[in-house]
Design an enzyme around this catalytic site. Structure first.
Site, PDB file in Angstrom:
ATOM      1  N   GLU A   1      61.154 -58.799 -56.516  1.00 46.42           N
ATOM      2  CA  GLU A   1      61.678 -57.922 -57.065  1.00 46.42           C
ATOM      3  C   GLU A   1      62.671 -58.086 -57.910  1.00 46.42           C
ATOM      4  O   GLU A   1      63.634 -57.543 -58.282  1.00 46.42           O
ATOM      5  CB  GLU A   1      62.462 -58.001 -55.603  1.00 46.42           C
ATOM      6  CG  GLU A   1      62.017 -57.428 -54.293  1.00 46.42           C
ATOM      7  CD  GLU A   1      61.553 -58.265 -53.786  1.00 46.42           C
ATOM      8  OE1 GLU A   1      61.207 -59.324 -53.931  1.00 46.42           O
ATOM      9  OE2 GLU A   1      60.452 -57.637 -52.662  1.00 46.42           O
TER      10      GLU A   1
ATOM     11  N   PHE B   1      65.540 -58.918 -38.073  1.00 43.57           N
ATOM     12  CA  PHE B   1      64.549 -59.167 -39.108  1.00 43.57           C
ATOM     13  C   PHE B   1      64.691 -58.687 -40.218  1.00 43.57           C
ATOM     14  O   PHE B   1      64.533 -57.531 -39.738  1.00 43.57           O
ATOM     15  CB  PHE B   1      62.811 -58.643 -37.948  1.00 43.57           C
ATOM     16  CG  PHE B   1      61.416 -59.571 -39.064  1.00 43.57           C
ATOM     17  CD1 PHE B   1      61.997 -60.693 -39.588  1.00 43.57           C
ATOM     18  CD2 PHE B   1      61.204 -58.531 -39.932  1.00 43.57           C
ATOM     19  CE1 PHE B   1      60.661 -61.281 -40.429  1.00 43.57           C
ATOM     20  CE2 PHE B   1      60.607 -58.813 -40.875  1.00 43.57           C
ATOM     21  CZ  PHE B   1      59.910 -60.114 -40.861  1.00 43.57           C
ATOM     22  N   GLN B   2      64.154 -59.536 -40.882  1.00 46.85           N
ATOM     23  CA  GLN B   2      64.982 -59.041 -42.620  1.00 46.85           C
ATOM     24  C   GLN B   2      66.627 -58.087 -42.362  1.00 46.85           C
ATOM     25  O   GLN B   2      66.325 -57.304 -43.392  1.00 46.85           O
ATOM     26  CB  GLN B   2      63.507 -58.335 -43.038  1.00 46.85           C
ATOM     27  CG  GLN B   2      62.321 -59.166 -43.037  1.00 46.85           C
ATOM     28  CD  GLN B   2      61.602 -58.889 -44.594  1.00 46.85           C
ATOM     29  OE1 GLN B   2      60.797 -57.239 -44.284  1.00 46.85           O
ATOM     30  NE2 GLN B   2      60.613 -59.492 -44.840  1.00 46.85           N
TER      31      GLN B   2
ATOM     32  N   LYS C   1      66.815 -47.625 -41.975  1.00 43.46           N
ATOM     33  CA  LYS C   1      64.950 -47.383 -41.771  1.00 43.46           C
ATOM     34  C   LYS C   1      65.019 -45.449 -41.280  1.00 43.46           C
ATOM     35  O   LYS C   1      64.752 -44.887 -41.788  1.00 43.46           O
ATOM     36  CB  LYS C   1      64.201 -47.847 -40.674  1.00 43.46           C
ATOM     37  CG  LYS C   1      62.448 -47.397 -40.745  1.00 43.46           C
ATOM     38  CD  LYS C   1      61.882 -48.853 -40.377  1.00 43.46           C
ATOM     39  CE  LYS C   1      59.872 -48.349 -40.162  1.00 43.46           C
ATOM     40  NZ  LYS C   1      59.732 -48.669 -39.328  1.00 43.46           N
TER      41      LYS C   1
ATOM     42  N   MET D   1      69.037 -74.474 -74.885  1.00 43.74           N
ATOM     43  CA  MET D   1      70.511 -74.282 -75.187  1.00 43.74           C
ATOM     44  C   MET D   1      71.631 -75.191 -74.330  1.00 43.74           C
ATOM     45  O   MET D   1      72.496 -75.648 -75.230  1.00 43.74           O
ATOM     46  CB  MET D   1      70.838 -72.826 -74.624  1.00 43.74           C
ATOM     47  CG  MET D   1      72.871 -72.882 -74.425  1.00 43.74           C
ATOM     48  SD  MET D   1      72.822 -72.112 -76.962  1.00 43.74           S
ATOM     49  CE  MET D   1      72.381 -71.244 -77.357  1.00 43.74           C
TER      50      MET D   1
END
Lengths: 558, 166
Positions: free
Chosen positions: A47, A109-110, A159, A468
């Site tokens: 993502e 969930f999630q 949803k 760096m």
């Protein structure tokens, strides 16, 4: 029509025909609608890459980029990309899935509090609780992301909101936003005062930032600088606002800026900052930054004015509009000696290359890159030494062709941003310049490049170090090289080939250039690894020091 | 040393969930200080008004106002000038008062400060007082020797004097 279909219809209406995303459970309704809609969906492999790609798309095209991720881990994976885009004022809409409204707050969930998490790193965010609100919120998201100071808007979509009915009436509804009215025109009195100051000063410098590019004001910048005969320094984000081979261009200012540019800004008596937020990387020690100059600042965001540097003449407005007004009032000013003197100092500097060294010097890589591409080629960079070498030695000719993570400094940016840029500009060549560290953070996106047949050329400047941080350890931490050695690096050639992408490791002078040109000619993706000299350090200004206190050698010659 | 003055800021915001979090989050992220904050609806249902008192020099105050203005939900922001502002706070104080004499003294003090008795039990008395913060503090100082068992104060709310509105 359900919420998902209404959403996609609104994306289309607002000019979006491609999105970057990754599906998940709560997004099933949306992805079901995507199945037969005419918006192109680019499936990334992580993502974070979706957010960077939407950002790269926005920076290359000037249009609003859109990315999609599911709830919970999908949304949290977007966070780095959202913060990156927001810091550089890139117009992006991030659509995140959310659990259904009846179970929000139950640690389902999630489930994650996407609104809470993204609040400090977005311009604003929304969570429609009713399908009927989706259309007007999407319209508002585009309006907010792309106007005023551009930025990121997150729309968190439960949803059931994606599933429930939306009526035609809902599609026409407008969201009233009382508190959002960006000022673009600039105060006429301040503009007059600025013009008077510019006409009367003796040693002016323009400092052009990313705001010039965002306002598509590069043409006006060059015209104003030419008419008023004023040299132009740029911040990292301003790179490309003036062609860097233009006689008035002074190149990069700041921590990794050119010595001549840093000196010029320190000596000037009038600093005209346009679309620049005076980051600590640009100013160095603020109290000694252009301390004798009358400072004029033009910015679309009133909060940027006086935030880091005290300003004498503030102008709140769009850079293009203000510059047009300047151009109308100023013609043929002659700051003769000053301009000639400053400009000649910059042009006396030319990068000195250690030809024929093995391993390669990074400066030589940049030279070969410059020889291999055209002014229209879009170059993305990662973060670290590779980025600074590019900022320093690479001459950008056109706006929106140098794409780099300036504010957040996000490693792993180059490759996914290049994906976005290539999708935005299918007819242009796109080159990603990465270090071995940053590339390893996103190498899975080679799969995306392969799947969509994107002819991106990736150049990995491999120094086997986090260059760096290593450099700072050498310079400021007594050579105590703590955890910055990345050996062993993978065999990048085999890695790329395992994704079906042509790859080569270059060890001979001229081969980098040859490979880039060949890949562009064939219109095929290629990964080119160059093992470079890891002991090569950049000249730089120690953090918190005045910008004229440069440490390290410039490697430049007549 | 920069001058750390006290400022009262009044903010009109859209009356929506999460707006308080946005404003408080802005103060945290930008390293501004919230001395106290009150929120309540205005006469218009969809608009709330927040009053924030904060410390900082002039430059900080300017940044606070500008950054607040950037929030999409913020409709208006104003600094409330001290000499043109009515500032009020509410305190509820529960005091140990086991004897009739204690009770009568506490009631007298409360009356002098135009407070009210809100509750009495055999062993305690609870008073409410509204006013400027220093007036409230003065009453609390008088009540302290009796033994304050519990106390709660609201933040300061403020409105401009005269005909001017935000």
């Amino acid at each position: 029509m359900n919420g998902s279909e209404a959403l996609l219809k609104k994306l289309k209406e607002n000019g979006t025909d491609v999105v970057f995303g990754y599906p998940g459970g709560v997004l099933l309704p949306l992805y079901d609608s995507i199945y037969d809609c005419d918006i192109k969906h680019i499936l990334v492999r992580h993502e974070q890459a979706a957010a960077h790609a939407a950002d790269g798309y926005a920076r290359a095209s000037g249009k609003t980029g859109v990315c999609i991720a599911t709830s919970g881990p999908g949304a949290t994976n977007l966070v780095t990309g959202i913060a990156t885009a927001q810091m550089d004022s890139s117009p992006v809409i991030a659509l995140t899935g959310q659990v259904g409204t009846p179970i929000i707050g139950t640690d389902a969930f999630q489930e994650v509090d996407t609104i809470g998490i993204t609040m400090p790193i977005t311009k604003t965010n929304f969570q429609p609780r009713d399908s009927s609100d989706v259309p007007k919120i999407i319209d508002a998201a585009y309006h907010i992301a792309s106007t005023g100071r551009q930025g990121v808007v997150v729309v968190d979509l439960p949803k059931d909101v994606l599933e429930n009915e939306v009526t035609d009436e809902d599609m026409d509804a407008k969201l009233e936003i009382q508190g959002y009215k960006p000022n673009t025109n600039g105060n006429p009195r301040q503009i007059t005062k600025a013009i008077q100051t510019i006409l009367n000063c003796k040693k002016p410098i323009i400092l052009a930032g990313g705001g010039v590019i965002l306002a598509d004001a590069s043409k006006e910048l060059v015209e104003f600088a030419t008419k008023a005969n004023i040299p132009v320094a740029t911040s990292l984000m301003g790179k490309g606002s003036i062609p860097e081979d233009h006689e008035l261009s002074l190149g990069l200012l700041g921590m990794h800026g050119l010595e001549s540019t840093n000196n010029a800004v320190t000596d000037c008596d009038c600093l005209i900052a346009i679309g620049c937020r005076f980051s600590d990387r640009t100013t160095g020690k603020v109290s000694e930054f252009a301390s004798d100059a009358v400072k004029i600042q033009i910015d679309i965001d009133p909060a940027e004015i006086g935030k880091n540097v005290d300003i004498d003449i503030p102008i709140v407005g769009n850079a293009k509009i203000i510059l047009e007004k300047f151009i109308g009032e100023i013609d043929g000013v002659n700051h003769g000696d000053w301009t000639k003197q400053i400009v000649s100092k910059r042009w006396a500097y030319k990068p000195k290359y250690n030809f024929g060294c093995v391993p390669f010097k990074p400066q030589e890589c940049i030279k070969e890159i410059m020889e291999a591409i055209t002014p229209e080629t879009i170059v993305t960079t990662d973060v670290g030494q590779n980025q600074m070498w590019m900022a320093h030695y690479f001459k950008t000719k056109n706006p929106r062709t140098f794409i780099s993570s300036g504010g957040l400094g996000t490693m792993g940016y180059a490759l996914p941003a290049a994906i976005g840029a290539q999708v935005a500009k299918p007819d242009e060549h796109v080159l990603a310049v990465a270090g071995d560290g940053g590339f390893q953070m996103v190498s899975q996106e080679l799969a995306t490049i392969k799947e969509y047949d994107l002819p991106i050329v990736t150049c990995i400047l491999n120094n086997r170090y986090l260059g760096m941080v290593y450099q700072w350890q050498v310079l400021y931490y007594n050579n105590r090289i703590s955890q910055t050695e990345l050996a062993p690096t993978p065999d990048f050639v085999q890695l790329a080939k395992s994704y079906g992408i042509d790859a080569v490791s270059v060890e001979e002078i001229g081969k980098l250039k040859e490979n880039i040109m060949e890949a562009f000619d064939q219109g095929e993706a290629r990964v080119i690894e160059v093992k470079i000299d890891s002991s090569e350090l950049l000249p730089m200004v120690p953090p918190g020091e005045k910008i004229t206190k440069i440490v390290g050698e410039y490697k430049q010659e007549e | 040393m920069t001058k750390q003055n006290k400022h009262t800021i009044s903010i009109l915001v859209e009356n929506k969930t999460g707006v308080l979090q946005r404003i408080a989050g802005l103060f945290t992220r930008r390293d501004f200080n919230i001395d106290n904050i009150t929120v309540g609806k205005t006469a218009e249902e969809h608009i709330s008004r927040m009053t924030i008192t904060t410390y900082g020099d002039g430059k900080t105050l300017e940044q606070i106002i500008k950054q607040l203005n950037k929030l999409i939900e913020v409709i208006k922001v104003r600094e409330m000038k001290p000499d043109q502002t009515i500032r009020r706070q509410l305190a509820l104080v529960k005091i140990h008062a086991p004897t009739e004499q204690d009770k009568s003294e506490i009631i007298q003090y409360t009356n002098i400060f135009r407070g009210k008795v809100a509750d009495v039990t055999p062993k305690t008395i609870t008073v409410e007082i509204t006013g400027k913060p220093d007036k409230i503090n003065a009453l609390i100082d008088l009540l302290r020797p009796y033994g304050i068992k519990e106390m709660t104060k609201t933040g300061i709310t403020a409105i401009t004097r005269g005909q001017k509105t935000l």
